[in-house]
Write an enzyme that holds these catalytic residues in place. Structure first.
Site, mmCIF file in Angstrom:
data_model
loop_
_atom_site.group_PDB
_atom_site.id
_atom_site.type_symbol
_atom_site.label_atom_id
_atom_site.label_comp_id
_atom_site.label_asym_id
_atom_site.label_seq_id
_atom_site.Cartn_x
_atom_site.Cartn_y
_atom_site.Cartn_z
ATOM 1 N N CYS A 1 3.630 3.505 9.182
ATOM 2 C CA CYS A 1 3.474 4.845 8.617
ATOM 3 C C CYS A 1 4.347 5.708 9.580
ATOM 4 O O CYS A 1 3.750 5.965 10.870
ATOM 5 C CB CYS A 1 2.295 5.155 8.034
ATOM 6 S SG CYS A 1 2.325 6.935 7.192
ATOM 7 N N ARG B 1 7.971 0.727 -3.976
ATOM 8 C CA ARG B 1 8.218 1.735 -4.998
ATOM 9 C C ARG B 1 8.641 1.101 -6.085
ATOM 10 O O ARG B 1 8.448 1.869 -7.368
ATOM 11 C CB ARG B 1 9.088 2.865 -4.565
ATOM 12 C CG ARG B 1 8.784 3.462 -3.159
ATOM 13 C CD ARG B 1 7.658 4.594 -3.339
ATOM 14 N NE ARG B 1 6.781 4.899 -2.196
ATOM 15 C CZ ARG B 1 6.036 5.656 -2.033
ATOM 16 N NH1 ARG B 1 5.413 6.499 -3.144
ATOM 17 N NH2 ARG B 1 5.029 5.822 -0.921
ATOM 18 N N LYS C 1 0.909 -4.832 8.991
ATOM 19 C CA LYS C 1 2.323 -3.931 8.464
ATOM 20 C C LYS C 1 2.892 -3.196 9.234
ATOM 21 O O LYS C 1 2.308 -2.167 9.693
ATOM 22 C CB LYS C 1 1.992 -3.307 6.945
ATOM 23 C CG LYS C 1 3.204 -3.009 6.167
ATOM 24 C CD LYS C 1 2.856 -2.503 4.860
ATOM 25 C CE LYS C 1 4.112 -2.175 3.794
ATOM 26 N NZ LYS C 1 5.157 -1.008 4.554
ATOM 27 N N ASN D 1 9.499 -7.056 3.458
ATOM 28 C CA ASN D 1 9.273 -5.657 2.764
ATOM 29 C C ASN D 1 10.443 -4.824 2.864
ATOM 30 O O ASN D 1 11.362 -4.789 3.741
ATOM 31 C CB ASN D 1 7.865 -4.879 3.115
ATOM 32 C CG ASN D 1 7.842 -3.641 2.597
ATOM 33 O OD1 ASN D 1 7.685 -2.654 3.168
ATOM 34 N ND2 ASN D 1 7.811 -3.589 1.152
ATOM 35 N N GLY D 2 10.663 -3.903 1.811
ATOM 36 C CA GLY D 2 11.948 -3.100 1.769
ATOM 37 C C GLY D 2 13.390 -3.451 1.225
ATOM 38 O O GLY D 2 13.529 -4.515 1.344
ATOM 39 N N GLY D 3 13.522 -2.780 0.155
ATOM 40 C CA GLY D 3 14.713 -3.094 -0.807
ATOM 41 C C GLY D 3 14.581 -4.175 -1.880
ATOM 42 O O GLY D 3 15.874 -4.390 -2.231
ATOM 43 N N HIS E 1 8.506 -4.115 7.048
ATOM 44 C CA HIS E 1 9.422 -3.326 6.502
ATOM 45 C C HIS E 1 10.843 -3.464 7.192
ATOM 46 O O HIS E 1 10.874 -2.906 8.366
ATOM 47 C CB HIS E 1 9.028 -2.060 6.537
ATOM 48 C CG HIS E 1 9.653 -0.964 5.627
ATOM 49 N ND1 HIS E 1 9.248 0.213 5.022
ATOM 50 C CD2 HIS E 1 10.937 -1.002 5.030
ATOM 51 C CE1 HIS E 1 10.162 0.866 4.408
ATOM 52 N NE2 HIS E 1 11.136 0.067 4.208
ATOM 53 N N PRO F 1 0.705 -1.188 -0.139
ATOM 54 C CA PRO F 1 0.047 -0.002 -0.098
ATOM 55 C C PRO F 1 0.882 1.173 -0.128
ATOM 56 O O PRO F 1 1.713 1.309 0.633
ATOM 57 C CB PRO F 1 -0.784 -0.156 1.399
ATOM 58 C CG PRO F 1 0.077 -0.970 2.191
ATOM 59 C CD PRO F 1 0.634 -1.910 1.186
ATOM 60 N N MET F 2 0.563 1.954 -0.972
ATOM 61 C CA MET F 2 1.306 3.433 -0.857
ATOM 62 C C MET F 2 0.374 4.673 -1.144
ATOM 63 O O MET F 2 -0.474 4.560 -2.321
ATOM 64 C CB MET F 2 2.252 3.388 -2.152
ATOM 65 C CG MET F 2 3.445 2.359 -1.820
ATOM 66 S SD MET F 2 4.626 2.073 -3.216
ATOM 67 C CE MET F 2 3.321 0.915 -4.327
#
Length: 334
Positions: free
Chosen positions: A103, A237, A142, A214-216, A174, A19-20
């Site tokens: 977030c 992203r 998350k 999640n992340g990278g 993340h 989700p972004m």
């Protein structure tokens, strides 16, 4: 005649698009569904309090059936409001619901939800328990590996254990801590170092839990590697900035037959959705703004993006703009 045995299929969350905010709206999700039929897609975060008070719930919750499997992400710290949001998600037909505890934005902190809730694992557990009781939807969370000085493996494990006891069925982690003071949300996605090893170690200590990394993760191959140690791979992203890069995930991760996914095919596949959006009074640019990421690294890409942006933003822009954009891509062999 007996029916054939069910096919053992990889669950959708083996690969998901995170989700972004301002990115994963219904138009981008339909775009991604042209690229992957199997990935789990997420909504933008919807604040539970807004769902409770808003008269525009359809705008906040509506999605195209083609988007399945889809998860609604919600933000909040009030168990009753989150339970109400979970029931709404079930009534609207979402496949699962996710609680945002990751977030770091000041606006979200002011509402006492997002990453700051990692300091209150008991409250998060109460929220998750209320959500689980409100509907049969899977409730997932998350979150980060830590925040500020609350950043030890022991604290991370305590958080996860308490929230799992509350009923969370999956954790999307993340692999960066969040600095709630001193870094803005964009900086919090890049400056704190990645710590995949901490997420992997948590999975090893708690093998019974379902944990997504999640992340990278920037390529399908990196996701496949992550799946050797974690249950799922979540991409943010990189999926938004390079959507066609992920055209192989159904084959690579889910074992599906290979498909020839092209930029022109994605644009053509969006036309029925675009037509329905225009008939509801929407603007063509609402979805074309996501298409500018579709073509990159080839001659004429910049001109194609500029031309599409110019025409799609005009008042009254209609389906012929998309048809022309698709023809241009076909002529270029894309």
């Amino acid at each position: 005649m007996d029916s054939p045995p069910p096919i053992d299929r990889e669950p959708a969350w083996r690969f998901s698009v995170a989700p972004m905010l301002d990115c994963t709206d219904r138009h981008f999700r339909v775009l991604m569904r042209q690229i992957s039929r199997r990935a789990l897609l997420y909504s933008e975060m919807v604040v539970a309090q807004a769902l409770h008070h808003s008269k525009r719930r359809e705008r906040l919750l509506a999605f195209d059936p083609v988007e399945h499997p889809i998860a609604l992400q919600v933000g909040g710290d009030d168990p009753a409001l989150l339970a109400e949001a979970t029931k709404m998600a079930a009534d609207w037909g979402y496949d699962e619901i996710n609680l945002n505890v990751g977030c770091p934005s000041p606006r979200v902190q002011a509402g006492n939800f997002g990453a700051c809730l990692m300091a209150e694992p008991e409250q998060v557990a109460r929220c998750v328990e209320a959500m689980c009781q409100a509907s049969p939807l899977p409730v997932t969370v998350k979150h980060r590996v830590g925040i500020d000085d609350l950043d030890s493996d022991a604290l991370l494990q305590t958080f996860v254990d308490l929230v799992a006891a509350g009923g969370a069925s999956r954790f999307a982690i993340h692999a960066r801590k969040a600095w709630l003071e001193g870094l803005d949300p964009k900086q919090n996605r890049t400056i704190p170092p990645l710590q995949h090893n901490r997420v992997i170690a948590l999975k090893q200590r708690r093998p019974e839990l379902t944990i997504e990394l999640n992340g990278g993760l920037d390529t399908p191959e990196q996701c496949l590697d992550a799946l050797r140690s974690c249950d799922g791979a979540m991409v943010g992203r990189s999926a938004y900035a390079h959507p066609l890069r992920w055209g192989c995930v159904d084959q690579l991760i889910y074992g599906e037959s290979e498909r020839n996914i092209t930029a022109s095919g994605v644009v053509l596949g969006l036309i029925p959705h675009a037509q329905a959006h225009l008939e509801r009074g929407g603007r063509l640019w609402d979805l074309c703004r996501h298409l500018v990421q579709l073509v990159e690294g080839v001659p004429g890409a910049r001109h194609w993006r500029s031309n599409l942006g110019l025409k799609a933003q005009r008042r009254g822009a209609d389906i012929p703009v998309l048809e022309e954009a698709a023809r241009q891509l076909l002529d270029a062999g894309l």
